[in-house]
Design an enzyme around this catalytic site. Structure first.
Site, PDB file in Angstrom:
ATOM      1  N   ARG A   1     -75.403  -2.285 -47.893  1.00 28.73           N
ATOM      2  CA  ARG A   1     -76.018  -1.499 -46.805  1.00 28.73           C
ATOM      3  C   ARG A   1     -76.019  -0.018 -47.187  1.00 28.73           C
ATOM      4  O   ARG A   1     -77.001   0.693 -46.979  1.00 28.73           O
ATOM      5  CB  ARG A   1     -75.229  -1.746 -45.519  1.00 28.73           C
ATOM      6  CG  ARG A   1     -75.670  -0.921 -44.296  1.00 28.73           C
ATOM      7  CD  ARG A   1     -74.911  -1.428 -43.069  1.00 28.73           C
ATOM      8  NE  ARG A   1     -74.926  -0.516 -41.948  1.00 28.73           N
ATOM      9  CZ  ARG A   1     -75.888  -0.456 -41.026  1.00 28.73           C
ATOM     10  NH1 ARG A   1     -76.936  -1.265 -41.132  1.00 28.73           N
ATOM     11  NH2 ARG A   1     -75.808   0.385 -40.004  1.00 28.73           N
TER      12      ARG A   1
ATOM     13  N   HIS B   1     -78.394   3.110 -36.271  1.00 26.16           N
ATOM     14  CA  HIS B   1     -77.384   4.066 -35.841  1.00 26.16           C
ATOM     15  C   HIS B   1     -77.811   4.730 -34.538  1.00 26.16           C
ATOM     16  O   HIS B   1     -79.008   4.969 -34.319  1.00 26.16           O
ATOM     17  CB  HIS B   1     -77.172   5.150 -36.899  1.00 26.16           C
ATOM     18  CG  HIS B   1     -76.396   4.685 -38.084  1.00 26.16           C
ATOM     19  ND1 HIS B   1     -76.430   5.324 -39.312  1.00 26.16           N
ATOM     20  CD2 HIS B   1     -75.549   3.630 -38.248  1.00 26.16           C
ATOM     21  CE1 HIS B   1     -75.650   4.675 -40.163  1.00 26.16           C
ATOM     22  NE2 HIS B   1     -75.106   3.661 -39.543  1.00 26.16           N
TER      23      HIS B   1
ATOM     24  N   HIS C   1     -71.160  -4.335 -47.120  1.00 23.12           N
ATOM     25  CA  HIS C   1     -71.296  -2.964 -46.613  1.00 23.12           C
ATOM     26  C   HIS C   1     -71.765  -2.010 -47.711  1.00 23.12           C
ATOM     27  O   HIS C   1     -72.529  -1.070 -47.449  1.00 23.12           O
ATOM     28  CB  HIS C   1     -69.987  -2.463 -46.019  1.00 23.12           C
ATOM     29  CG  HIS C   1     -70.111  -1.095 -45.417  1.00 23.12           C
ATOM     30  ND1 HIS C   1     -70.795  -0.872 -44.244  1.00 23.12           N
ATOM     31  CD2 HIS C   1     -69.684   0.123 -45.845  1.00 23.12           C
ATOM     32  CE1 HIS C   1     -70.780   0.433 -43.966  1.00 23.12           C
ATOM     33  NE2 HIS C   1     -70.109   1.052 -44.927  1.00 23.12           N
TER      34      HIS C   1
ATOM     35  N   LYS D   1     -75.115  -3.632 -32.974  1.00 19.63           N
ATOM     36  CA  LYS D   1     -73.949  -3.321 -32.155  1.00 19.63           C
ATOM     37  C   LYS D   1     -74.350  -3.108 -30.701  1.00 19.63           C
ATOM     38  O   LYS D   1     -75.401  -2.545 -30.414  1.00 19.63           O
ATOM     39  CB  LYS D   1     -73.246  -2.076 -32.704  1.00 19.63           C
ATOM     40  CG  LYS D   1     -72.516  -2.317 -34.021  1.00 19.63           C
ATOM     41  CD  LYS D   1     -71.749  -1.078 -34.451  1.00 19.63           C
ATOM     42  CE  LYS D   1     -70.935  -1.356 -35.709  1.00 19.63           C
ATOM     43  NZ  LYS D   1     -70.163  -0.168 -36.139  1.00 19.63           N
TER      44      LYS D   1
ATOM     45  N   TYR E   1     -74.352   9.000 -45.658  1.00 15.13           N
ATOM     46  CA  TYR E   1     -75.057   8.478 -46.833  1.00 15.13           C
ATOM     47  C   TYR E   1     -75.692   9.594 -47.656  1.00 15.13           C
ATOM     48  O   TYR E   1     -76.080   9.375 -48.802  1.00 15.13           O
ATOM     49  CB  TYR E   1     -76.125   7.465 -46.397  1.00 15.13           C
ATOM     50  CG  TYR E   1     -75.530   6.283 -45.688  1.00 15.13           C
ATOM     51  CD1 TYR E   1     -74.763   5.338 -46.376  1.00 15.13           C
ATOM     52  CD2 TYR E   1     -75.702   6.097 -44.316  1.00 15.13           C
ATOM     53  CE1 TYR E   1     -74.198   4.257 -45.729  1.00 15.13           C
ATOM     54  CE2 TYR E   1     -75.139   5.012 -43.656  1.00 15.13           C
ATOM     55  CZ  TYR E   1     -74.392   4.100 -44.362  1.00 15.13           C
ATOM     56  OH  TYR E   1     -73.829   3.034 -43.712  1.00 15.13           O
TER      57      TYR E   1
ATOM     58  N   ARG F   1     -76.328  -5.273 -41.332  1.00 13.28           N
ATOM     59  CA  ARG F   1     -74.890  -5.467 -41.412  1.00 13.28           C
ATOM     60  C   ARG F   1     -74.577  -6.935 -41.684  1.00 13.28           C
ATOM     61  O   ARG F   1     -75.398  -7.823 -41.414  1.00 13.28           O
ATOM     62  CB  ARG F   1     -74.208  -5.051 -40.092  1.00 13.28           C
ATOM     63  CG  ARG F   1     -74.438  -3.597 -39.698  1.00 13.28           C
ATOM     64  CD  ARG F   1     -73.813  -3.318 -38.330  1.00 13.28           C
ATOM     65  NE  ARG F   1     -73.934  -1.929 -37.933  1.00 13.28           N
ATOM     66  CZ  ARG F   1     -74.919  -1.445 -37.178  1.00 13.28           C
ATOM     67  NH1 ARG F   1     -75.883  -2.254 -36.747  1.00 13.28           N
ATOM     68  NH2 ARG F   1     -74.955  -0.161 -36.845  1.00 13.28           N
TER      69      ARG F   1
END
Length: 298
Positions: free
Chosen positions: A245, A268, A242, A172, A277, A148
């Site tokens: 990515r 994730h 993004h 994250k 995706y 990211r």
């Protein structure tokens, strides 16, 4: 900032471990709503709000031509706030308990093609010296690891392990993951580090990617660089970190990678986040199928 918002901020930072950018966005949405009820209803009581006040705010935002996506994000901030109040027993029921999000159009993000990536990495001219070496490495790192934008910006020197050809990323909620580095990336990193060491007055010495002034790069600079470079090879509407990515994940899936592996590489927490995706991969598969199947040529 009153005590309620201050404790909410601490909750987001310390317990939820949200990034400073996310925390500020949540607080700004909360303050925006507070300003609205003060001006429209002469009230500064955020804790005892009822849904009719929130609905009035939603109507006002929609009338102001704010997109449904942006309105939903603002309401999501309020939901988090009232969830926090529930958790700390400051309220007994959330005023947003029965709220339904506004409908938003489903948009398919279009990844860059392999040809566009090849052109931007091998055909265009980069600035000479530190900036050109940094920018090309940055693009290649986005594309080869899928990290990211915020992960790249906060990447530290100690996160690079060239002896094992790995990269440690803090994602994250402070979730760490280890990513493999291609040999070509490792070679570029060595060249970049040599140029980086020649910078004068380095302030953020622990940060890997720096500006020519020796400080950490910011969101807007990284976005602008990616957009500018890809504007020379692509006519796609969105040209952002993004999308790089997104391109990383899509190209892996197109070339046979399994969904679980891509999930781990992207950081994730669930497959549901990764499955978006597969839409691009399905689009590519349909194109290949349509171009190749004999029955489609009759």
């Amino acid at each position: 900032m009153d005590n309620s918002k201050a404790t909410f901020r601490d909750y987001l930072q310390l317990e939820k471990k949200y990034s400073p950018h996310t925390v500020n966005a949540y607080l700004n949405d909360l303050i925006s709503f507070e300003t609205f009820i003060k001006s429209e209803f002469d009230s500064d009581d955020l804790i005892n709000v009822n849904y009719s006040l929130i609905r009035s705010w939603i109507v006002t935002l929609v009338d102001a031509k704010i997109s449904n996506t942006s309105v939903n994000r603002k309401i999501s901030s309020l939901k988090s706030y009232y969830k926090f109040l529930l958790k700390t027993k400051q309220i007994a029921i959330s005023p947003l308990l029965k709220h339904k999000s506004l409908k938003t159009p489903k948009t398919l993000q279009i990844p860059f093609s392999e040809k566009e990536l090849d052109e931007v990495l091998n055909s265009i001219t980069y600035p000479e010296g530190f900036e050109g070496i940094r920018d090309k490495l940055m693009i290649d790192l986005f594309y080869s690891t899928g990290i990211r934008r915020t992960e790249l910006i906060h990447l530290k020197m100690l996160n690079i392990d060239l002896s094992n050809a790995t990269l440690k990323v803090l994602g994250k909620r402070n979730k760490e993951r280890i990513l493999p580095l291609l040999s070509t990336i490792a070679s570029q990193i060595k060249v970049y580090l040599a140029e980086r060491s020649n910078l004068e007055n380095i302030t953020d010495n622990d940060i890997f990617f720096l500006t020519t002034k020796g400080v950490k790069m910011n969101d807007s600079l990284v976005y602008r660089l990616i957009n500018n470079y890809f504007s020379t090879v692509s006519e796609k509407v969105k040209k952002s970190p993004h999308i790089l990515r997104h391109t990383f994940a899509t190209h892996l899936l197109n070339n046979g990678a399994d969904l679980n592996s891509v999930k781990e590489l992207l950081g994730h927490s669930s497959l549901a986040s990764t499955q978006i995706y597969t839409q691009s991969s399905l689009f590519e598969l349909k194109k290949v199928y349509g171009d190749s199947h004999p029955r489609n040529k009759k």
